[in-house]
Design a protein around this motif. Structure first.
Motif, PDB file in Angstrom:
ATOM      1  N   VAL A  28       0.932  -1.331   0.030  1.00 55.55           N
ATOM      2  CA  VAL A  28      -0.081  -0.105  -0.032  1.00 55.55           C
ATOM      3  C   VAL A  28       0.961   1.330   0.082  1.00 55.55           C
ATOM      4  N   GLN A  29       0.697   1.847  -0.915  1.00 62.85           N
ATOM      5  CA  GLN A  29       1.326   3.277  -0.906  1.00 62.85           C
ATOM      6  C   GLN A  29       1.085   4.232   0.179  1.00 62.85           C
ATOM      7  N   ALA A  30       2.050   4.774   1.069  1.00 61.83           N
ATOM      8  CA  ALA A  30       1.703   5.527   2.206  1.00 61.83           C
ATOM      9  C   ALA A  30       2.259   7.114   1.950  1.00 61.83           C
ATOM     10  N   ILE A  31       1.456   8.001   2.202  1.00 58.91           N
ATOM     11  CA  ILE A  31       1.762   9.304   2.078  1.00 58.91           C
ATOM     12  C   ILE A  31       1.462  10.107   3.356  1.00 58.91           C
ATOM     13  N   VAL A  32       2.409  11.129   3.701  1.00 54.73           N
ATOM     14  CA  VAL A  32       2.339  11.691   5.099  1.00 54.73           C
ATOM     15  C   VAL A  32       1.713  12.877   4.829  1.00 54.73           C
ATOM     16  N   LEU A  33       0.723  13.564   5.670  1.00 53.55           N
ATOM     17  CA  LEU A  33       0.203  14.891   5.402  1.00 53.55           C
ATOM     18  C   LEU A  33       0.498  15.336   6.710  1.00 53.55           C
ATOM     19  N   GLU A  34       1.166  16.567   6.587  1.00 54.19           N
ATOM     20  CA  GLU A  34       1.440  17.399   7.646  1.00 54.19           C
ATOM     21  C   GLU A  34       0.988  18.830   8.066  1.00 54.19           C
ATOM     22  N   PRO A  35       0.489  19.096   8.948  1.00 53.85           N
ATOM     23  CA  PRO A  35      -0.136  20.381   9.214  1.00 53.85           C
ATOM     24  C   PRO A  35       1.014  21.559   9.312  1.00 53.85           C
ATOM     25  N   GLN A  36       0.355  22.714   9.310  1.00 53.76           N
ATOM     26  CA  GLN A  36       1.420  23.945   9.651  1.00 53.76           C
ATOM     27  C   GLN A  36       1.593  24.164  10.878  1.00 53.76           C
ATOM     28  N   LEU A  37       0.513  24.198  11.667  1.00 49.62           N
ATOM     29  CA  LEU A  37       0.897  24.165  13.071  1.00 49.62           C
ATOM     30  C   LEU A  37       0.961  22.718  13.926  1.00 49.62           C
ATOM     31  N   GLY A  38       0.259  22.595  15.168  1.00 46.93           N
ATOM     32  CA  GLY A  38       0.450  21.541  15.922  1.00 46.93           C
ATOM     33  C   GLY A  38      -0.084  20.413  15.275  1.00 46.93           C
ATOM     34  N   ASP A  39      -1.420  20.683  14.828  1.00 47.43           N
ATOM     35  CA  ASP A  39      -2.226  19.556  14.198  1.00 47.43           C
ATOM     36  C   ASP A  39      -3.293  20.135  13.212  1.00 47.43           C
ATOM     37  N   PHE A  40      -3.918  19.514  12.516  1.00 47.56           N
ATOM     38  CA  PHE A  40      -4.909  20.121  11.307  1.00 47.56           C
ATOM     39  C   PHE A  40      -6.025  20.789  12.058  1.00 47.56           C
ATOM     40  N   ASN A  41      -6.595  20.564  13.303  1.00 44.30           N
ATOM     41  CA  ASN A  41      -7.581  21.440  14.005  1.00 44.30           C
ATOM     42  C   ASN A  41      -7.069  22.781  14.258  1.00 44.30           C
ATOM     43  N   ASP A  42      -5.547  22.766  14.590  1.00 41.44           N
ATOM     44  CA  ASP A  42      -4.960  24.065  14.834  1.00 41.44           C
ATOM     45  C   ASP A  42      -5.001  24.758  13.751  1.00 41.44           C
ATOM     46  N   ASP A  43      -4.733  24.067  12.403  1.00 41.00           N
ATOM     47  CA  ASP A  43      -4.589  24.859  11.135  1.00 41.00           C
ATOM     48  C   ASP A  43      -6.114  25.428  10.886  1.00 41.00           C
ATOM     49  N   LEU A  44      -7.192  24.586  10.991  1.00 41.82           N
ATOM     50  CA  LEU A  44      -8.470  24.939  10.679  1.00 41.82           C
ATOM     51  C   LEU A  44      -8.877  26.197  11.426  1.00 41.82           C
ATOM     52  N   ARG A  45      -8.723  26.000  12.880  1.00 47.97           N
ATOM     53  CA  ARG A  45      -9.062  27.216  13.404  1.00 47.97           C
ATOM     54  C   ARG A  45      -8.111  28.390  13.445  1.00 47.97           C
ATOM     55  N   ALA A  46      -7.089  28.257  13.046  1.00 47.82           N
ATOM     56  CA  ALA A  46      -6.200  29.614  12.855  1.00 47.82           C
ATOM     57  C   ALA A  46      -6.432  30.120  11.310  1.00 47.82           C
ATOM     58  N   TYR A  47      -6.668  29.403  10.217  1.00 47.90           N
ATOM     59  CA  TYR A  47      -6.589  29.763   8.943  1.00 47.90           C
ATOM     60  C   TYR A  47      -7.804  29.548   8.099  1.00 47.90           C
ATOM     61  N   GLY A  48      -8.654  28.822   8.795  1.00 49.61           N
ATOM     62  CA  GLY A  48     -10.050  28.446   7.843  1.00 49.61           C
ATOM     63  C   GLY A  48     -10.010  27.277   7.057  1.00 49.61           C
ATOM     64  N   ARG A  49     -11.286  26.865   6.679  1.00 46.97           N
ATOM     65  CA  ARG A  49     -11.571  25.764   5.825  1.00 46.97           C
ATOM     66  C   ARG A  49     -10.778  25.708   4.498  1.00 46.97           C
ATOM     67  N   GLU A  50     -10.982  26.741   3.623  1.00 51.40           N
ATOM     68  CA  GLU A  50     -10.587  26.793   2.517  1.00 51.40           C
ATOM     69  C   GLU A  50      -8.886  26.719   2.378  1.00 51.40           C
ATOM     70  N   ALA A  51      -8.253  27.708   3.584  1.00 52.61           N
ATOM     71  CA  ALA A  51      -6.788  27.438   3.631  1.00 52.61           C
ATOM     72  C   ALA A  51      -6.291  26.136   3.686  1.00 52.61           C
ATOM     73  N   LEU A  52      -7.287  25.351   4.637  1.00 55.67           N
ATOM     74  CA  LEU A  52      -6.778  24.030   4.961  1.00 55.67           C
ATOM     75  C   LEU A  52      -6.714  23.076   3.856  1.00 55.67           C
ATOM     76  N   ARG A  53      -7.902  23.249   2.838  1.00 56.96           N
ATOM     77  CA  ARG A  53      -8.158  22.518   1.729  1.00 56.96           C
ATOM     78  C   ARG A  53      -6.879  22.762   0.761  1.00 56.96           C
ATOM     79  N   GLN A  54      -6.674  24.044   0.643  1.00 47.77           N
ATOM     80  CA  GLN A  54      -5.437  24.208  -0.347  1.00 47.77           C
ATOM     81  C   GLN A  54      -4.182  23.560   0.206  1.00 47.77           C
ATOM     82  N   HIS A  55      -3.910  23.878   1.590  1.00 48.91           N
ATOM     83  CA  HIS A  55      -2.792  23.199   2.108  1.00 48.91           C
ATOM     84  C   HIS A  55      -2.803  21.434   1.802  1.00 48.91           C
ATOM     85  N   LEU A  56      -3.826  20.923   2.142  1.00 44.83           N
ATOM     86  CA  LEU A  56      -3.967  19.375   1.889  1.00 44.83           C
ATOM     87  C   LEU A  56      -3.770  19.428   0.237  1.00 44.83           C
ATOM     88  N   ALA A  57      -4.393  19.989  -0.619  1.00 43.41           N
ATOM     89  CA  ALA A  57      -4.355  19.873  -2.175  1.00 43.41           C
ATOM     90  C   ALA A  57      -2.950  19.677  -2.278  1.00 43.41           C
TER      91      ALA A  57
END
Length: 343
Positions: free
Chosen positions: A301-330
């Motif tokens: 199985v191919q494994a790909i690591v997704l990294e947040p900008q801050l401590g975790d992805f909920n920190d990212d969501l609350r700090a930057y908003g949903r659209e910014a998080l979507r772009q970061h994941l993209a």
């Protein structure tokens, strides 16, 4: 079909709007129909659910059809597809929970002569989860909203208990506190444990106690399945973290392993071709990602690591908003899965 099943299907049809909003959140109402791309909750207009009319008959409220595939059925089929529940009794339990109906009591379970299962076992976890109620309208919903989380979650994964016992280390007597209850299930969808997040009286934060989170039952290898996996799966540690990924990209299937040690031990389901590992930005998260990536590689199985900008992805969501998080994941999701990012 039993009388109870028939009654549940009619009740779901009478609440078709809420069922569609909860299990097909990528869609929207258009006149007398709920329109969405398909049963996988992708955006589009191929699948339509009738929201008005009688509750029985071929063109009844709650009936759906996918114009692209010719598939059709009722709302119970949609719940089965969106939750990944395979056992019919569990499917009925999910439908009851969504409707706010009490679960049936098995007579033997309340026989005073029968010894109760000790605390901490899957049986005790099952009793606690069965006693909980849907998240919608509860303090658990208030808590999730305070974390920037608005997407509906299946009642088979998250529920709320208004008086869940909490005992601090060294404390003699436990105290009842409101808590968000998460189901930890195995590959067959059988509940093996629960995770409790005790909440403040107003639901705006976790309870002001030393240990506001605890798990019970058999957790290792299992996970909180917040949405069913398919050819891909995104797995990470915390419930709020994984709900944040789902908030930004609702079509991504996400699981929460609950801790870094459990993340490294999650059993990868059959059929998964790419495994995305949503890490917390700390050494423990990095080590867990390494262990899980190695196991995925061994399984082909191919494994790909997704990294947040801050401590975790909920920190990212609350700090930057949903659209910014979507772009970061993209920017981190493979080209094969870029179509999942469409909203």
């Amino acid at each position: 079909m039993s009388l109870e099943t028939d009654d549940l299907i009619r009740a779901l049809a009478q609440n078709a709007d809420s069922v569609c909003c909860h299990y097909l959140p990528a869609g929207r109402r258009e006149g007398s129909y709920w329109m969405v791309g398909d049963l996988q909750n992708n955006p589009g207009r191929s699948l339509f659910v009738r929201l008005t009319g009688p509750t029985s008959g071929p063109g009844a409220r709650g009936k759906w059809q996918d114009g692209a595939t010719g598939q059709h059925g009722d709302l119970l089929d949609i719940i089965r597809e969106r939750t990944g529940i395979t056992r019919f009794p569990d499917l009925l339990a999910e439908a009851r929970a969504h409707l706010g109906r009490p679960q049936p009591v098995v007579p033997d379970a309340i026989d005073p002569r029968r010894p109760k299962s000790p605390s901490g076992t899957p049986e005790a976890a099952s009793r606690l989860f069965a006693a909980a109620v849907p998240v919608a309208g509860s303090l658990a919903e208030v808590y999730l909203r305070s974390r920037g989380l608005t997407q509906a979650v299946p009642n088979s994964a998250l529920r709320f208990h208004p008086k869940c016992w909490h005992r601090e280390e060294g404390q003699l007597n436990p105290a009842p506190r409101p808590a968000m209850i998460a189901a930890v299930t195995d590959a067959a969808g059988v509940l093996q444990g629960v995770h409790r997040t005790w909440l403040a009286p107003d639901g705006q934060d976790k309870a002001a106690v030393k240990t506001p989170r605890r798990a019970m039952g058999h957790i290792l290898g299992n996970a909180v399945r917040l949405s069913p996996s398919d050819t891909i799966l995104v797995v990470g540690e915390g419930i709020e973290t994984m709900l944040s990924v789902r908030e930004a990209v609702p079509s991504l299937p996400v699981w929460a392993a609950l801790s870094s040690s459990h993340l490294g031990a999650v059993i990868i389901p059959e059929g998964v071709q790419r495994l995305y590992i949503a890490v917390d930005r700390d050494p423990a998260g990095a080590r867990a990602a390494e262990r899980l990536s190695a196991r995925a590689s061994e399984a082909g199985v191919q494994a790909i690591v997704l990294e947040p900008q801050l401590g975790d992805f909920n920190d990212d969501l609350r700090a930057y908003g949903r659209e910014a998080l979507r772009q970061h994941l993209a920017a981190q999701i493979g080209s094969e899965d870029q179509d999942r990012l469409q909203i």
